[in-house]
Design a protein around this motif. Structure first.
Motif, PDB file in Angstrom:
ATOM      1  N   LEU A 153       2.910 -28.734 -20.318  1.00  0.00           N
ATOM      2  CA  LEU A 153       2.203 -27.627 -19.659  1.00  0.00           C
ATOM      3  C   LEU A 153       1.723 -28.038 -18.271  1.00  0.00           C
ATOM      4  N   ARG A 154       1.228 -29.260 -18.152  1.00  0.00           N
ATOM      5  CA  ARG A 154       0.775 -29.737 -16.836  1.00  0.00           C
ATOM      6  C   ARG A 154       1.921 -29.733 -15.836  1.00  0.00           C
ATOM      7  N   LYS A 155       3.085 -30.171 -16.283  1.00  0.00           N
ATOM      8  CA  LYS A 155       4.264 -30.197 -15.409  1.00  0.00           C
ATOM      9  C   LYS A 155       4.624 -28.778 -14.959  1.00  0.00           C
ATOM     10  N   LEU A 156       4.568 -27.827 -15.871  1.00  0.00           N
ATOM     11  CA  LEU A 156       4.950 -26.451 -15.541  1.00  0.00           C
ATOM     12  C   LEU A 156       3.901 -25.713 -14.712  1.00  0.00           C
ATOM     13  N   TYR A 157       2.632 -25.939 -15.007  1.00  0.00           N
ATOM     14  CA  TYR A 157       1.582 -25.122 -14.402  1.00  0.00           C
ATOM     15  C   TYR A 157       0.826 -25.787 -13.260  1.00  0.00           C
ATOM     16  N   CYS A 158       0.961 -27.088 -13.085  1.00  0.00           N
ATOM     17  CA  CYS A 158       0.156 -27.757 -12.051  1.00  0.00           C
ATOM     18  C   CYS A 158       0.937 -28.587 -11.048  1.00  0.00           C
ATOM     19  N   HIS A 177      10.919 -33.414 -23.882  1.00  0.00           N
ATOM     20  CA  HIS A 177      11.521 -32.870 -25.099  1.00  0.00           C
ATOM     21  C   HIS A 177      11.203 -31.381 -25.279  1.00  0.00           C
ATOM     22  N   TYR A 178      10.192 -30.894 -24.590  1.00  0.00           N
ATOM     23  CA  TYR A 178       9.774 -29.492 -24.730  1.00  0.00           C
ATOM     24  C   TYR A 178      10.553 -28.557 -23.803  1.00  0.00           C
ATOM     25  N   ASP A 179      11.211 -29.106 -22.805  1.00  0.00           N
ATOM     26  CA  ASP A 179      11.906 -28.278 -21.808  1.00  0.00           C
ATOM     27  C   ASP A 179      12.879 -27.258 -22.396  1.00  0.00           C
ATOM     28  N   PRO A 180      13.772 -27.637 -23.315  1.00  0.00           N
ATOM     29  CA  PRO A 180      14.777 -26.668 -23.767  1.00  0.00           C
ATOM     30  C   PRO A 180      14.211 -25.484 -24.556  1.00  0.00           C
ATOM     31  N   ALA A 195       4.855 -15.514 -24.227  1.00  0.00           N
ATOM     32  CA  ALA A 195       4.077 -15.779 -25.440  1.00  0.00           C
ATOM     33  C   ALA A 195       2.572 -15.701 -25.200  1.00  0.00           C
ATOM     34  N   ARG A 196       2.115 -16.052 -24.025  1.00  0.00           N
ATOM     35  CA  ARG A 196       0.670 -16.054 -23.782  1.00  0.00           C
ATOM     36  C   ARG A 196       0.084 -14.655 -23.849  1.00  0.00           C
ATOM     37  N   ARG A 197       0.913 -13.628 -23.684  1.00  0.00           N
ATOM     38  CA  ARG A 197       0.423 -12.244 -23.793  1.00  0.00           C
ATOM     39  C   ARG A 197       0.066 -11.871 -25.221  1.00  0.00           C
ATOM     40  N   ARG A 198       0.640 -12.582 -26.192  1.00  0.00           N
ATOM     41  CA  ARG A 198       0.378 -12.244 -27.590  1.00  0.00           C
ATOM     42  C   ARG A 198      -0.350 -13.337 -28.367  1.00  0.00           C
ATOM     43  N   ILE A 199      -0.507 -14.505 -27.760  1.00  0.00           N
ATOM     44  CA  ILE A 199      -1.170 -15.625 -28.446  1.00  0.00           C
ATOM     45  C   ILE A 199      -2.399 -16.022 -27.627  1.00  0.00           C
ATOM     46  N   ALA A 200      -3.569 -15.620 -28.114  1.00  0.00           N
ATOM     47  CA  ALA A 200      -4.808 -15.796 -27.348  1.00  0.00           C
ATOM     48  C   ALA A 200      -5.131 -17.255 -27.046  1.00  0.00           C
ATOM     49  N   ASN A 201      -4.962 -18.149 -28.029  1.00  0.00           N
ATOM     50  CA  ASN A 201      -5.321 -19.542 -27.766  1.00  0.00           C
ATOM     51  C   ASN A 201      -4.355 -20.209 -26.780  1.00  0.00           C
ATOM     52  N   LEU A 202      -3.101 -19.779 -26.758  1.00  0.00           N
ATOM     53  CA  LEU A 202      -2.161 -20.282 -25.743  1.00  0.00           C
ATOM     54  C   LEU A 202      -2.576 -19.788 -24.360  1.00  0.00           C
ATOM     55  N   ASP A 203      -2.948 -18.525 -24.268  1.00  0.00           N
ATOM     56  CA  ASP A 203      -3.395 -17.983 -22.988  1.00  0.00           C
ATOM     57  C   ASP A 203      -4.632 -18.725 -22.490  1.00  0.00           C
ATOM     58  N   GLU A 204      -5.560 -18.992 -23.377  1.00  0.00           N
ATOM     59  CA  GLU A 204      -6.763 -19.722 -22.978  1.00  0.00           C
ATOM     60  C   GLU A 204      -6.428 -21.124 -22.488  1.00  0.00           C
ATOM     61  N   LEU A 205      -5.492 -21.767 -23.156  1.00  0.00           N
ATOM     62  CA  LEU A 205      -5.068 -23.112 -22.746  1.00  0.00           C
ATOM     63  C   LEU A 205      -4.416 -23.064 -21.362  1.00  0.00           C
ATOM     64  N   ILE A 206      -3.518 -22.140 -21.146  1.00  0.00           N
ATOM     65  CA  ILE A 206      -2.850 -22.029 -19.854  1.00  0.00           C
ATOM     66  C   ILE A 206      -3.841 -21.643 -18.760  1.00  0.00           C
ATOM     67  N   ARG A 207      -4.796 -20.797 -19.077  1.00  0.00           N
ATOM     68  CA  ARG A 207      -5.825 -20.425 -18.094  1.00  0.00           C
ATOM     69  C   ARG A 207      -6.601 -21.667 -17.627  1.00  0.00           C
ATOM     70  N   SER A 208      -6.810 -22.611 -18.522  1.00  0.00           N
ATOM     71  CA  SER A 208      -7.477 -23.854 -18.137  1.00  0.00           C
ATOM     72  C   SER A 208      -6.662 -24.604 -17.087  1.00  0.00           C
ATOM     73  N   TYR A 209      -5.348 -24.647 -17.288  1.00  0.00           N
ATOM     74  CA  TYR A 209      -4.459 -25.302 -16.323  1.00  0.00           C
ATOM     75  C   TYR A 209      -4.446 -24.563 -14.982  1.00  0.00           C
ATOM     76  N   GLU A 210      -4.649 -23.277 -15.025  1.00  0.00           N
ATOM     77  CA  GLU A 210      -4.670 -22.469 -13.808  1.00  0.00           C
ATOM     78  C   GLU A 210      -6.024 -22.516 -13.081  1.00  0.00           C
ATOM     79  N   GLY A 211      -6.984 -23.172 -13.698  1.00  0.00           N
ATOM     80  CA  GLY A 211      -8.296 -23.291 -13.067  1.00  0.00           C
ATOM     81  C   GLY A 211      -9.189 -22.095 -13.297  1.00  0.00           C
ATOM     82  N   ARG A 212      -8.877 -21.318 -14.327  1.00  0.00           N
ATOM     83  CA  ARG A 212      -9.693 -20.133 -14.626  1.00  0.00           C
ATOM     84  C   ARG A 212     -10.474 -20.332 -15.906  1.00  0.00           C
TER      85      ARG A 212
END
Length: 168
Positions: free
Chosen positions: A26-31, A138-141, A151-168
């Protein structure tokens, strides 16, 4: 003299190696190419359940100054109630739970059924990926940015995790 913006810092502590590899993915993708996003440090508590994740999170805080801390735990071994209260009331910390475990979250992202037990979730992921998922690459594919964004639109805890990476 050129003023540079101070980059916020984020500490995410998780339970084990697989969790850490996913968080590094996630860090690689979002930051990676976003200077305005936080500098993310991922630390594994090396197992022992949610209590150890919380102890490691606050132990790291004593030694280093992070703007935000995240305890990424699994529902199958949650922190004890007093730790849960601390995480909910501390303005510095966030608590994000993978239910029932990381592998269950990964299956949810893929739109697959999530078995009730952690062991069944692990077997389902291993059968699907044919990989141990102990390295971020290993997660890339299976979990590219577009799939995570969907997926983050339907999975609240994933969205919250990604929001942390986005600085929100």
């Amino acid at each position: 003299m050129v003023k540079r913006p101070v980059r916020r810092t984020l500490l995410i502590v998780c339970e084990g190696k697989r969790d850490a590899a996913f968080l590094l993915h996630l860090r690689k993708l979002y930051c990676a190419d976003h200077a305005e996003r936080p500098k993310v440090t991922v630390k594994s508590a090396r197992g022992k359940g949610g209590n150890n994740v919380v102890d490691t999170l606050y132990g790291e805080r004593r030694h280093k100054d992070f703007d935000v801390g995240v305890a990424f735990t699994e529902a199958d071994e949650p922190p004890k109630p007093s730790y849960q209260t601390k995480l909910r009331t501390d303005r510095w910390a966030r608590w994000i739970v993978a239910d029932p475990c990381l592998e269950g979250l990964l299956l949810s992202i893929l739109g697959r059924p999530v078995p009730a037990s952690t062991g069944d979730c692990k077997r389902a992921i291993e059968n699907l990926t044919r990989n141990d998922l102990f390295e971020a690459d290993h997660y890339d594919p299976h979990w590219p940015l577009a799939r995570l964004e969907d997926a983050r639109r339907r999975i609240a805890n994933l969205d919250e995790l990604i929001r942390s990476y986005e600085g929100r």
